[in-house]
Design a protein around this motif. Structure first.
Motif, mmCIF file in Angstrom:
data_model
loop_
_atom_site.group_PDB
_atom_site.id
_atom_site.type_symbol
_atom_site.label_atom_id
_atom_site.label_comp_id
_atom_site.label_asym_id
_atom_site.label_seq_id
_atom_site.Cartn_x
_atom_site.Cartn_y
_atom_site.Cartn_z
ATOM 1 N N GLY A 1 4.965 13.998 -4.742
ATOM 2 C CA GLY A 1 4.025 13.167 -3.988
ATOM 3 C C GLY A 1 3.322 13.894 -2.866
ATOM 4 O O GLY A 1 2.231 13.493 -2.454
ATOM 5 N N LEU A 2 3.907 14.974 -2.358
ATOM 6 C CA LEU A 2 3.269 15.705 -1.264
ATOM 7 C C LEU A 2 2.102 16.559 -1.739
ATOM 8 O O LEU A 2 1.234 16.921 -0.949
ATOM 9 C CB LEU A 2 4.294 16.570 -0.530
ATOM 10 C CG LEU A 2 5.420 15.793 0.153
ATOM 11 C CD1 LEU A 2 6.350 16.742 0.886
ATOM 12 C CD2 LEU A 2 4.869 14.727 1.092
ATOM 13 N N SER A 3 2.054 16.873 -3.042
ATOM 14 C CA SER A 3 0.926 17.644 -3.559
ATOM 15 C C SER A 3 0.055 16.820 -4.512
ATOM 16 O O SER A 3 -0.992 17.282 -4.939
ATOM 17 C CB SER A 3 1.417 18.910 -4.268
ATOM 18 O OG SER A 3 2.197 18.570 -5.393
ATOM 19 N N ASP A 4 0.476 15.595 -4.817
ATOM 20 C CA ASP A 4 -0.288 14.711 -5.696
ATOM 21 C C ASP A 4 -1.354 14.002 -4.854
ATOM 22 O O ASP A 4 -1.023 13.274 -3.918
ATOM 23 C CB ASP A 4 0.666 13.687 -6.331
ATOM 24 C CG ASP A 4 0.002 12.808 -7.366
ATOM 25 O OD1 ASP A 4 -1.160 12.395 -7.157
ATOM 26 O OD2 ASP A 4 0.659 12.499 -8.364
ATOM 27 N N GLU B 1 0.829 -1.220 0.000
ATOM 28 C CA GLU B 1 0.000 0.000 0.000
ATOM 29 C C GLU B 1 0.857 1.261 0.000
ATOM 30 O O GLU B 1 0.405 2.303 -0.453
ATOM 31 C CB GLU B 1 -0.909 0.073 1.239
ATOM 32 C CG GLU B 1 -1.918 -1.015 1.339
ATOM 33 C CD GLU B 1 -1.456 -2.121 2.273
ATOM 34 O OE1 GLU B 1 -2.312 -2.707 2.943
ATOM 35 O OE2 GLU B 1 -0.247 -2.420 2.334
ATOM 36 N N TRP B 2 2.058 1.205 0.535
ATOM 37 C CA TRP B 2 2.928 2.375 0.619
ATOM 38 C C TRP B 2 3.815 2.514 -0.613
ATOM 39 O O TRP B 2 4.369 3.574 -0.862
ATOM 40 C CB TRP B 2 3.846 2.277 1.821
ATOM 41 C CG TRP B 2 3.189 2.261 3.156
ATOM 42 C CD1 TRP B 2 1.847 2.209 3.442
ATOM 43 C CD2 TRP B 2 3.860 2.273 4.408
ATOM 44 N NE1 TRP B 2 1.656 2.186 4.794
ATOM 45 C CE2 TRP B 2 2.879 2.221 5.415
ATOM 46 C CE3 TRP B 2 5.201 2.315 4.773
ATOM 47 C CZ2 TRP B 2 3.202 2.225 6.758
ATOM 48 C CZ3 TRP B 2 5.514 2.316 6.118
ATOM 49 C CH2 TRP B 2 4.524 2.274 7.099
ATOM 50 N N SER B 3 3.999 1.462 -1.341
ATOM 51 C CA SER B 3 4.977 1.417 -2.432
ATOM 52 C C SER B 3 4.476 2.134 -3.676
ATOM 53 O O SER B 3 3.420 1.803 -4.220
ATOM 54 C CB SER B 3 5.289 -0.036 -2.783
ATOM 55 O OG SER B 3 6.008 -0.112 -3.981
ATOM 56 N N MET B 4 5.261 3.077 -4.153
ATOM 57 C CA MET B 4 4.915 3.729 -5.411
ATOM 58 C C MET B 4 5.095 2.751 -6.568
ATOM 59 O O MET B 4 4.428 2.867 -7.592
ATOM 60 C CB MET B 4 5.736 4.994 -5.577
ATOM 61 C CG MET B 4 5.384 6.000 -4.471
ATOM 62 S SD MET B 4 6.326 7.492 -4.540
ATOM 63 C CE MET B 4 5.259 8.467 -5.567
ATOM 64 N N CYS B 5 5.991 1.772 -6.392
ATOM 65 C CA CYS B 5 6.179 0.751 -7.425
ATOM 66 C C CYS B 5 4.915 -0.084 -7.628
ATOM 67 O O CYS B 5 4.695 -0.620 -8.715
ATOM 68 C CB CYS B 5 7.371 -0.149 -7.092
ATOM 69 S SG CYS B 5 8.974 0.697 -7.242
ATOM 70 N N THR B 6 4.080 -0.195 -6.604
ATOM 71 C CA THR B 6 2.806 -0.906 -6.756
ATOM 72 C C THR B 6 1.969 -0.258 -7.865
ATOM 73 O O THR B 6 1.348 -0.950 -8.664
ATOM 74 C CB THR B 6 2.030 -0.929 -5.423
ATOM 75 O OG1 THR B 6 2.802 -1.660 -4.459
ATOM 76 C CG2 THR B 6 0.671 -1.582 -5.578
ATOM 77 N N HIS B 7 1.991 1.057 -7.928
ATOM 78 C CA HIS B 7 1.238 1.766 -8.970
ATOM 79 C C HIS B 7 1.794 1.432 -10.355
ATOM 80 O O HIS B 7 1.041 1.265 -11.310
ATOM 81 C CB HIS B 7 1.271 3.274 -8.735
ATOM 82 C CG HIS B 7 0.552 3.689 -7.494
ATOM 83 N ND1 HIS B 7 -0.788 3.991 -7.469
ATOM 84 C CD2 HIS B 7 0.999 3.828 -6.221
ATOM 85 C CE1 HIS B 7 -1.149 4.301 -6.247
ATOM 86 N NE2 HIS B 7 -0.079 4.212 -5.462
ATOM 87 N N THR B 8 3.130 1.323 -10.449
ATOM 88 C CA THR B 8 3.764 0.956 -11.715
ATOM 89 C C THR B 8 3.336 -0.443 -12.128
ATOM 90 O O THR B 8 2.990 -0.685 -13.286
ATOM 91 C CB THR B 8 5.299 1.032 -11.588
ATOM 92 O OG1 THR B 8 5.664 2.347 -11.161
ATOM 93 C CG2 THR B 8 5.984 0.702 -12.898
ATOM 94 N N THR C 1 -0.653 12.021 -1.193
ATOM 95 C CA THR C 1 -0.480 12.947 -0.068
ATOM 96 C C THR C 1 -0.567 12.254 1.284
ATOM 97 O O THR C 1 0.051 12.707 2.242
ATOM 98 C CB THR C 1 -1.510 14.089 -0.117
ATOM 99 O OG1 THR C 1 -2.815 13.533 -0.201
ATOM 100 C CG2 THR C 1 -1.252 15.017 -1.275
ATOM 101 N N GLU C 2 -1.283 11.152 1.381
ATOM 102 C CA GLU C 2 -1.430 10.438 2.660
ATOM 103 C C GLU C 2 -0.464 9.263 2.788
ATOM 104 O O GLU C 2 -0.559 8.489 3.747
ATOM 105 C CB GLU C 2 -2.872 9.941 2.814
ATOM 106 C CG GLU C 2 -3.912 11.049 2.810
ATOM 107 C CD GLU C 2 -3.719 12.033 3.949
ATOM 108 O OE1 GLU C 2 -3.452 11.591 5.085
ATOM 109 O OE2 GLU C 2 -3.822 13.255 3.701
ATOM 110 N N ASN C 3 0.482 9.122 1.881
ATOM 111 C CA ASN C 3 1.389 7.984 1.881
ATOM 112 C C ASN C 3 2.410 8.101 3.020
ATOM 113 O O ASN C 3 3.256 8.997 3.013
ATOM 114 C CB ASN C 3 2.107 7.892 0.532
ATOM 115 C CG ASN C 3 2.945 6.639 0.393
ATOM 116 O OD1 ASN C 3 3.470 6.101 1.357
ATOM 117 N ND2 ASN C 3 3.081 6.177 -0.832
ATOM 118 N N PRO C 4 2.369 7.178 4.007
ATOM 119 C CA PRO C 4 3.306 7.246 5.130
ATOM 120 C C PRO C 4 4.770 7.100 4.696
ATOM 121 O O PRO C 4 5.657 7.669 5.322
ATOM 122 C CB PRO C 4 2.908 6.078 6.031
ATOM 123 C CG PRO C 4 1.637 5.540 5.505
ATOM 124 C CD PRO C 4 1.432 6.082 4.132
#
Length: 170
Positions: free
Chosen positions: A98-101, A79-86, A105-108
Motif C-alpha cells: 500500500g505504500l507504493s500502490d 474512505e480509509w478502509s481497504m475493505c471498502t475497495h473490496t 499511498t495517501e491512506n492515513p
C-alpha cells in the motif's frame, strides 16, 4: 465525507440487508473472531478482519491481531478502509504494498498502523449485495498466492454462513 462514496455504499436495500443481522450478539462476534484467527494463522499474517462496510464507515465484527485505537473504536472511516475497495469491486481485492500502490499511498490508516499488504474477499448477502469483507492484512509487502486467496475465500464463506444464523426474521 466523500459524497460519491456515500452514495455508492448507502444504497437503501443494501443498508436494510446489513441491518437484518444481529451484529451485536456475543456468540456471533466470538465465531467471527475465530474465523479471523484461523485465516491469519493459516497465512502467517498478523491481522485478519471480518467487517461490514456501512455508508460512512467500516465496522469490525470479528478480528485477530487488531490493537490500539482501531480495536477500541472497532472500525475506521469508509474512505480509509481497504475493505471498502473490496465491497465496491464485489470481487477479491489485493494490495501487494500500500505504500507504493498509487491507490493507497495517501491512506492515513496505513500510515498510522504500519500495515502494508491486503487481501480481501467480499461477503455476499442473500439479497445480492456485497455487505462487507473478510481480509488478511500484513505489515510487510506481500504477494498473495492462489492458496492464500482460497483461505480467505473459505473464511468469507464461513463468515456468511455464521452471519446467516444471526439473521433476524423479516
Amino acid at each position: 465525507m466523500n459524497t460519491e462514496l456515500f452514495d455508492r455504499l448507502g444504497i437503501p436495500d443494501r443498508m436494510r440487508e446489513i441491518a437484518a443481522y444481529d451484529l451485536w450478539d456475543d456468540g456471533l462476534r466470538a465465531g467471527l473472531d475465530a474465523i479471523a484467527k484461523r485465516s491469519a494463522t493459516l497465512m502467517d499474517a498478523p491481522v485478519s478482519l471480518v467487517s461490514m462496510v456501512l455508508d460512512t464507515s467500516q465496522f469490525i465484527l470479528g478480528s485477530y491481531g487488531v490493537t490500539s485505537w482501531v480495536a477500541e473504536v472497532q472500525g475506521v472511516p469508509a474512505e480509509w478502509s481497504m475493505c471498502t475497495h473490496t465491497v465496491l469491486a464485489g470481487e477479491p481485492y489485493c494490495v501487494v504494498d500500500g505504500l507504493s500502490d498509487p491507490r493507497h499511498t495517501e491512506n492515513p490508516f496505513l500510515r498510522m498502523t504500519g500495515l502494508r499488504s491486503y487481501l480481501g474477499v467480499p461477503l455476499l448477502g442473500p439479497g445480492g449485495h456485497t455487505l462487507g469483507a473478510h481480509c488478511v492484512i500484513d505489515g510487510r509487502p506481500r504477494i498473495f498466492s492462489d492458496l492464500d486467496l482460497a483461505v480467505v475465500t473459505d473464511g468469507a464463506e464461513q463468515a456468511m454462513a455464521l452471519l446467516e444464523s444471526y439473521r433476524r426474521p423479516s
